[in-house]
Design a protein around this motif. Structure first.
Motif, PDB file in Angstrom:
ATOM      1  N   UNK A  18       9.004 -12.933   3.108  1.00 25.88           N
ATOM      2  CA  UNK A  18       8.663 -12.394   1.790  1.00 25.88           C
ATOM      3  C   UNK A  18       9.100 -10.940   1.689  1.00 25.88           C
ATOM      4  N   UNK A  19       8.909 -10.178   2.773  1.00 30.22           N
ATOM      5  CA  UNK A  19       9.367  -8.794   2.776  1.00 30.22           C
ATOM      6  C   UNK A  19      10.893  -8.744   2.667  1.00 30.22           C
ATOM      7  N   UNK A  20      11.557  -9.652   3.358  1.00 27.83           N
ATOM      8  CA  UNK A  20      13.015  -9.694   3.306  1.00 27.83           C
ATOM      9  C   UNK A  20      13.510  -9.958   1.889  1.00 27.83           C
ATOM     10  N   UNK A  21      12.903 -10.928   1.207  1.00 28.73           N
ATOM     11  CA  UNK A  21      13.305 -11.231  -0.163  1.00 28.73           C
ATOM     12  C   UNK A  21      13.107 -10.014  -1.061  1.00 28.73           C
ATOM     13  N   UNK A  22      12.024  -9.301  -0.839  1.00 25.38           N
ATOM     14  CA  UNK A  22      11.715  -8.122  -1.649  1.00 25.38           C
ATOM     15  C   UNK A  22      12.748  -7.022  -1.430  1.00 25.38           C
ATOM     16  N   UNK A  29      19.583  -3.777  -6.296  1.00 31.88           N
ATOM     17  CA  UNK A  29      19.349  -2.891  -7.438  1.00 31.88           C
ATOM     18  C   UNK A  29      19.747  -1.452  -7.152  1.00 31.88           C
ATOM     19  N   UNK A  30      20.220  -1.199  -5.924  1.00 32.68           N
ATOM     20  CA  UNK A  30      20.656   0.141  -5.567  1.00 32.68           C
ATOM     21  C   UNK A  30      19.565   1.050  -5.057  1.00 32.68           C
ATOM     22  N   UNK A  31      18.385   0.508  -4.744  1.00 37.86           N
ATOM     23  CA  UNK A  31      17.277   1.317  -4.217  1.00 37.86           C
ATOM     24  C   UNK A  31      17.558   1.639  -2.749  1.00 37.86           C
ATOM     25  N   UNK A  32      17.378   2.894  -2.372  1.00 35.40           N
ATOM     26  CA  UNK A  32      17.705   3.317  -1.008  1.00 35.40           C
ATOM     27  C   UNK A  32      16.502   3.328  -0.073  1.00 35.40           C
ATOM     28  N   UNK A  33      15.310   3.671  -0.607  1.00 34.86           N
ATOM     29  CA  UNK A  33      14.124   3.737   0.238  1.00 34.86           C
ATOM     30  C   UNK A  33      12.976   2.993  -0.434  1.00 34.86           C
ATOM     31  N   UNK A  34      12.085   2.431   0.381  1.00 34.95           N
ATOM     32  CA  UNK A  34      10.932   1.722  -0.165  1.00 34.95           C
ATOM     33  C   UNK A  34       9.723   1.971   0.740  1.00 34.95           C
ATOM     34  N   UNK A  35       8.576   2.121   0.131  1.00 35.11           N
ATOM     35  CA  UNK A  35       7.333   2.332   0.877  1.00 35.11           C
ATOM     36  C   UNK A  35       6.574   1.024   0.993  1.00 35.11           C
ATOM     37  N   UNK A  36       5.629   0.984   1.924  1.00 32.89           N
ATOM     38  CA  UNK A  36       4.781  -0.204   2.038  1.00 32.89           C
ATOM     39  C   UNK A  36       3.931  -0.376   0.788  1.00 32.89           C
ATOM     40  N   UNK A  37       3.618   0.728   0.129  1.00 36.92           N
ATOM     41  CA  UNK A  37       2.850   0.644  -1.119  1.00 36.92           C
ATOM     42  C   UNK A  37       3.639  -0.091  -2.194  1.00 36.92           C
ATOM     43  N   UNK A  38       4.923   0.216  -2.299  1.00 39.24           N
ATOM     44  CA  UNK A  38       5.774  -0.453  -3.287  1.00 39.24           C
ATOM     45  C   UNK A  38       5.910  -1.939  -2.980  1.00 39.24           C
ATOM     46  N   UNK A  39       6.092  -2.274  -1.693  1.00 41.34           N
ATOM     47  CA  UNK A  39       6.181  -3.687  -1.308  1.00 41.34           C
ATOM     48  C   UNK A  39       4.855  -4.380  -1.590  1.00 41.34           C
ATOM     49  N   UNK A  40       3.751  -3.676  -1.327  1.00 41.29           N
ATOM     50  CA  UNK A  40       2.419  -4.228  -1.571  1.00 41.29           C
ATOM     51  C   UNK A  40       2.223  -4.587  -3.033  1.00 41.29           C
ATOM     52  N   UNK A  41       2.660  -3.709  -3.921  1.00 40.67           N
ATOM     53  CA  UNK A  41       2.515  -3.969  -5.352  1.00 40.67           C
ATOM     54  C   UNK A  41       3.362  -5.161  -5.796  1.00 40.67           C
ATOM     55  N   UNK A  42       4.487  -5.343  -5.131  1.00 40.19           N
ATOM     56  CA  UNK A  42       5.389  -6.447  -5.466  1.00 40.19           C
ATOM     57  C   UNK A  42       4.848  -7.788  -4.976  1.00 40.19           C
ATOM     58  N   UNK A  43       4.252  -7.800  -3.784  1.00 38.67           N
ATOM     59  CA  UNK A  43       3.885  -9.059  -3.131  1.00 38.67           C
ATOM     60  C   UNK A  43       2.381  -9.317  -3.076  1.00 38.67           C
ATOM     61  N   UNK A  44       1.573  -8.346  -3.488  1.00 37.85           N
ATOM     62  CA  UNK A  44       0.118  -8.482  -3.436  1.00 37.85           C
ATOM     63  C   UNK A  44      -0.383  -8.707  -2.008  1.00 37.85           C
ATOM     64  N   UNK A  45       0.194  -7.927  -1.100  1.00 36.29           N
ATOM     65  CA  UNK A  45      -0.248  -7.898   0.300  1.00 36.29           C
ATOM     66  C   UNK A  45      -0.654  -6.460   0.595  1.00 36.29           C
ATOM     67  N   UNK A  46      -1.757  -6.262   1.319  1.00 36.77           N
ATOM     68  CA  UNK A  46      -2.228  -4.917   1.624  1.00 36.77           C
ATOM     69  C   UNK A  46      -1.131  -4.104   2.328  1.00 36.77           C
ATOM     70  N   UNK A  47      -0.963  -2.856   1.905  1.00 42.21           N
ATOM     71  CA  UNK A  47       0.095  -2.020   2.486  1.00 42.21           C
ATOM     72  C   UNK A  47      -0.123  -1.799   3.983  1.00 42.21           C
TER      73      UNK A  47
END
Length: 211
Positions: A18-22, A29-47
């Motif tokens: 799921x993290x890989x798909x995200x 989309x050209x995003x260079x960096x991502x935080x666990x908070x951003x992934x959390x908001x996308x997947x509804x998993x605690x950061x």
């Protein structure tokens, strides 16, 4: 980067795709960096859970910046084994087995179904999506020449136990089971029981009940 999946809890491994798909979407989309908070908001998993899961990859995020998306994507692919080729045989080429053989998406994640096996004379001796279909009786002699270590099982449920035993006897190291039968075999053989019917039951049970 060196990691050993045997030390990683299975629930963590199941979350990593799921993290890989995200992160793959973010890279596209050209995003260079991502935080666990951003992934959390996308997947509804605690950061905090995401950070713990990613720690098994030995990839470090940067303070207040997060993880480099391209590095994280590459690390997830490598850790999950999706970049390596894993040869498999399809046990049963009915409707589900035929669909799995024809599913090109599996090869993008490292699973190469190289042949099918069946007892139906109407399909034995033919090819399906370029893959030969052999009689089940030839499984043992064919596994080595095919270089297959994985068997995908989609036979009738009453035949599952016998087919699983045949696969193990032929030297297969992992079984991906799509039947409702829960396979139990030698401890050194990896088994993944994937019950479509169980998932349907959970979905139906959780749907709002009609009055």
């Amino acid at each position: 980067m060196q990691s050993n999946a045997q030390y990683v809890p299975e629930p963590a491994i199941s979350r990593l795709p799921w993290y890989l798909a995200c992160v793959s979407r973010l890279r596209a989309q050209g995003v260079e960096y991502v935080s666990t908070t951003a992934i959390s908001q996308e997947l509804n998993v605690e950061s905090s859970q995401i950070a713990k899961d990613l720690s098994y990859l030995n990839i470090k995020g940067k303070t207040r910046i997060g993880y480099e998306v391209s590095e994280l994507e590459r690390g997830l692919y490598d850790f999950l084994g999706f970049r390596r080729e894993h040869k498999a045989v399809m046990m049963g080429v009915g409707s589900l087995g035929s669909a799995l053989i024809a599913d090109s998406g599996l090869s993008r994640y490292g699973l190469d179904i190289v042949a099918g096996f069946d007892v139906n004379p109407a399909v034995v001796g033919k090819t399906l999506d370029g893959k030969p279909i052999y009689p089940l009786s030839e499984l043992r002699q064919r596994v080595d020449e095919l270089g297959a270590e994985i068997a995908v099982i989609a036979v009738p449920v009453e035949s599952c136990a016998e087919v699983a035993e045949m696969c193990v006897a032929a030297g297969i190291k992992a079984l991906w089971n799509f039947t409702p039968f829960r396979i139990r075999t030698a401890p050194d053989v990896v088994v993944q029981n994937t019950s479509i019917y169980a998932h349907l039951a959970v979905m139906y049970n959780r749907m709002p009940k009609q009055s």
